[in-house]
Write an enzyme that holds these catalytic residues in place. Structure first.
Site, mmCIF file in Angstrom:
data_model
loop_
_atom_site.group_PDB
_atom_site.id
_atom_site.type_symbol
_atom_site.label_atom_id
_atom_site.label_comp_id
_atom_site.label_asym_id
_atom_site.label_seq_id
_atom_site.Cartn_x
_atom_site.Cartn_y
_atom_site.Cartn_z
ATOM 1 N N SER A 55 0.851 -1.195 0.000
ATOM 2 C CA SER A 55 0.000 0.000 0.000
ATOM 3 C C SER A 55 0.883 1.239 0.000
ATOM 4 O O SER A 55 1.989 1.228 0.573
ATOM 5 C CB SER A 55 -0.863 0.026 1.268
ATOM 6 O OG SER A 55 -1.495 1.286 1.393
ATOM 7 N N TYR A 67 -1.779 -0.228 10.344
ATOM 8 C CA TYR A 67 -1.968 -0.770 8.987
ATOM 9 C C TYR A 67 -0.745 -0.441 8.133
ATOM 10 O O TYR A 67 -0.201 -1.304 7.434
ATOM 11 C CB TYR A 67 -3.239 -0.168 8.368
ATOM 12 C CG TYR A 67 -3.409 -0.434 6.884
ATOM 13 C CD1 TYR A 67 -3.902 -1.655 6.432
ATOM 14 C CD2 TYR A 67 -3.072 0.530 5.934
ATOM 15 C CE1 TYR A 67 -4.061 -1.900 5.069
ATOM 16 C CE2 TYR A 67 -3.227 0.290 4.573
ATOM 17 C CZ TYR A 67 -3.715 -0.921 4.145
ATOM 18 O OH TYR A 67 -3.872 -1.170 2.791
HETATM 19 P P1 NAP Z 1 -11.609 -5.418 -0.171
HETATM 20 O O1 NAP Z 1 -12.494 -4.988 -1.287
HETATM 21 O O2 NAP Z 1 -12.055 -5.210 1.232
HETATM 22 O O3 NAP Z 1 -11.235 -6.941 -0.419
HETATM 23 C C1 NAP Z 1 -10.429 -7.633 0.507
HETATM 24 C C2 NAP Z 1 -10.403 -9.083 0.115
HETATM 25 O O4 NAP Z 1 -9.547 -9.769 1.032
HETATM 26 C C3 NAP Z 1 -11.759 -9.738 0.180
HETATM 27 O O5 NAP Z 1 -11.893 -10.571 -0.945
HETATM 28 C C4 NAP Z 1 -11.704 -10.552 1.471
HETATM 29 O O6 NAP Z 1 -12.431 -11.759 1.337
HETATM 30 C C5 NAP Z 1 -10.234 -10.907 1.510
HETATM 31 N N1 NAP Z 1 -9.741 -11.282 2.824
HETATM 32 C C6 NAP Z 1 -9.657 -10.511 3.943
HETATM 33 N N2 NAP Z 1 -9.148 -11.225 4.950
HETATM 34 C C7 NAP Z 1 -8.910 -12.474 4.455
HETATM 35 C C8 NAP Z 1 -8.379 -13.660 5.011
HETATM 36 N N3 NAP Z 1 -7.966 -13.717 6.283
HETATM 37 N N4 NAP Z 1 -8.289 -14.755 4.214
HETATM 38 C C9 NAP Z 1 -8.694 -14.716 2.920
HETATM 39 N N5 NAP Z 1 -9.189 -13.615 2.345
HETATM 40 C C10 NAP Z 1 -9.297 -12.507 3.109
HETATM 41 O O7 NAP Z 1 -10.189 -4.686 -0.260
HETATM 42 P P2 NAP Z 1 -9.238 -4.274 -1.487
HETATM 43 O O8 NAP Z 1 -9.183 -2.814 -1.498
HETATM 44 O O9 NAP Z 1 -9.575 -5.007 -2.715
HETATM 45 O O10 NAP Z 1 -7.850 -4.770 -0.884
HETATM 46 C C11 NAP Z 1 -7.031 -5.702 -1.500
HETATM 47 C C12 NAP Z 1 -5.592 -5.451 -1.065
HETATM 48 O O11 NAP Z 1 -5.178 -4.163 -1.543
HETATM 49 C C13 NAP Z 1 -5.403 -5.408 0.455
HETATM 50 O O12 NAP Z 1 -4.176 -6.050 0.779
HETATM 51 C C14 NAP Z 1 -5.318 -3.926 0.761
HETATM 52 O O13 NAP Z 1 -4.597 -3.658 1.932
HETATM 53 C C15 NAP Z 1 -4.619 -3.428 -0.483
HETATM 54 N N6 NAP Z 1 -4.792 -1.982 -0.721
HETATM 55 C C16 NAP Z 1 -6.026 -1.458 -0.979
HETATM 56 C C17 NAP Z 1 -6.149 -0.092 -1.183
HETATM 57 C C18 NAP Z 1 -7.456 0.582 -1.482
HETATM 58 O O14 NAP Z 1 -7.529 1.824 -1.411
HETATM 59 N N7 NAP Z 1 -8.501 -0.144 -1.820
HETATM 60 C C19 NAP Z 1 -5.011 0.727 -1.118
HETATM 61 C C20 NAP Z 1 -3.787 0.154 -0.852
HETATM 62 C C21 NAP Z 1 -3.681 -1.216 -0.659
HETATM 63 P P3 NAP Z 1 -13.636 -12.254 2.260
HETATM 64 O O15 NAP Z 1 -14.696 -11.191 2.289
HETATM 65 O O16 NAP Z 1 -14.059 -13.484 1.545
HETATM 66 O O17 NAP Z 1 -13.045 -12.527 3.610
#
Ligand code: NAP
Length: 256
Positions: A151, A165
């Site tokens: 991130s 985080y």
């Molecule tokens: P999201 O829409 O909340 O999706 C998160 C995903 O992770 C969901 O599919 C969830 O699945 C899964 N997950 C969470 N805990 C888990 C576990 N213990 N085991 C297996 N699956 C798990 O978030 P996103 O924004 O797509 O985030 C994806 C990645 O990008 C993360 O690492 C996040 O930190 C990173 N990121 C996001 C942003 C942003 O602004 N969106 C920015 C920087 C980095 P379930 O619901 O099935 O548990």
């Protein structure tokens, strides 16, 4: 549409946390690039099955495998299911992550920190370890690529209430550098992506649409990103076109 120069791709791609957001976008684009895709989910089984259905409807191959990737025993199940149904993994996107409890540092508890660090960094280490056991020639493998989703918070220190985080994502960046040194000569490339603010569910607890509206003007490119824009970078990093990109984490953050 980008061509990845590997139309005969018969690789096996595991995307952790692929039931929605960035992971789902990576799974869909990975399938279009020719991978057999393992759509991992933690809690959202129906959403993961919908991603699999989309991929199959477009002519791709995918399976959904439930596993809480913060737990070693469930990661073992994820990789065993992959072995059984698709064969040895050749590409891994360590994407699963949570924002965790939003609070000043002095209000964190052992439980909130364990949850954050086990989901955001232990998961990467558990999955990379299982992948190396299948990719490394020391274990009869033929190499592979691991992409760790970090991130911009790792660089910026995180927004208000998200210092822990940010620290968990800083650990992801260190892991990418160190693992690249450990396994690079075994034909395993290790790279990372630092997304900026991307429109997904993870932003809901910290303001969702309102946060995105307020933040957009502060981002050099003038808007938040879409999950597909991270997926494009991830699938390129997996491809032969990125063959000399190793041990580094690229910013895909609109200049943030
Ligand atoms: P999201 O829409 O909340 O999706 C998160 C995903 O992770 C969901 O599919 C969830 O699945 C899964 N997950 C969470 N805990 C888990 C576990 N213990 N085991 C297996 N699956 C798990 O978030 P996103 O924004 O797509 O985030 C994806 C990645 O990008 C993360 O690492 C996040 O930190 C990173 N990121 C996001 C942003 C942003 O602004 N969106 C920015 C920087 C980095 P379930 O619901 O099935 O548990």
């Amino acid at each position: 549409m980008v061509s990845y120069g590997d139309s005969a791709n018969s690789g096996v791609l595991i995307v952790t946390g692929a039931s929605r957001g960035i992971g789902a976008a990576c799974a869909r684009l990975g399938a279009r690039a020719g991978y057999k895709v393992v759509v991992n989910y933690g809690r959202s089984r129906d959403a993961a099955l919908a991603v699999v259905a989309d991929i199959e409807a477009a002519g791709g191959r995918a399976i959904a495998v439930g596993a809480d990737v913060s737990k070693l025993s469930e990661v073992a199940h994820l990789f065993a299911e992959t072995d059984r149904r698709f064969g040895r993994v050749t590409a891994l996107i360590n994407n699963a992550g949570i924002g965790g409890a939003i609070r000043p540092i002095e209000e964190h508890t052992e439980a909130t920190l364990n949850d954050l660090f086990s989901t955001n960094i232990y998961s990467c280490i558990h999955c990379a370890s299982a992948a190396v056991r299948r990719m490394s020639p020391r274990h009869g493998g033929k190499g592979g690529v691991i992409v760790n989703i970090s991130s911009a918070a790792a660089r910026l220190g995180g927004i208000q209430g998200m210092v822990a985080y940010a620290a968990s994502k800083g650990a992801v960046d260190s892991f990418t550098i160190g693992l690249a040194k450990e396994v690079g000569k075994e034909g395993i490339r290790v790279v990372g992506i630092r997304p900026g603010m991307i429109a997904t569910d993870i932003l809901e607890p910290i303001g969702g649409d309102e946060l995105m509206r307020e933040t957009a003007p502060t981002i050099p490119i003038g808007r938040v990103g879409q999950p597909e824009e991270i997926a494009q970078a991830a699938i390129w990093l997996l491809s032969p076109g990125a063959s000399y990109v190793h041990g580094t984490t690229i910013d895909v953050s609109g200049g943030r």
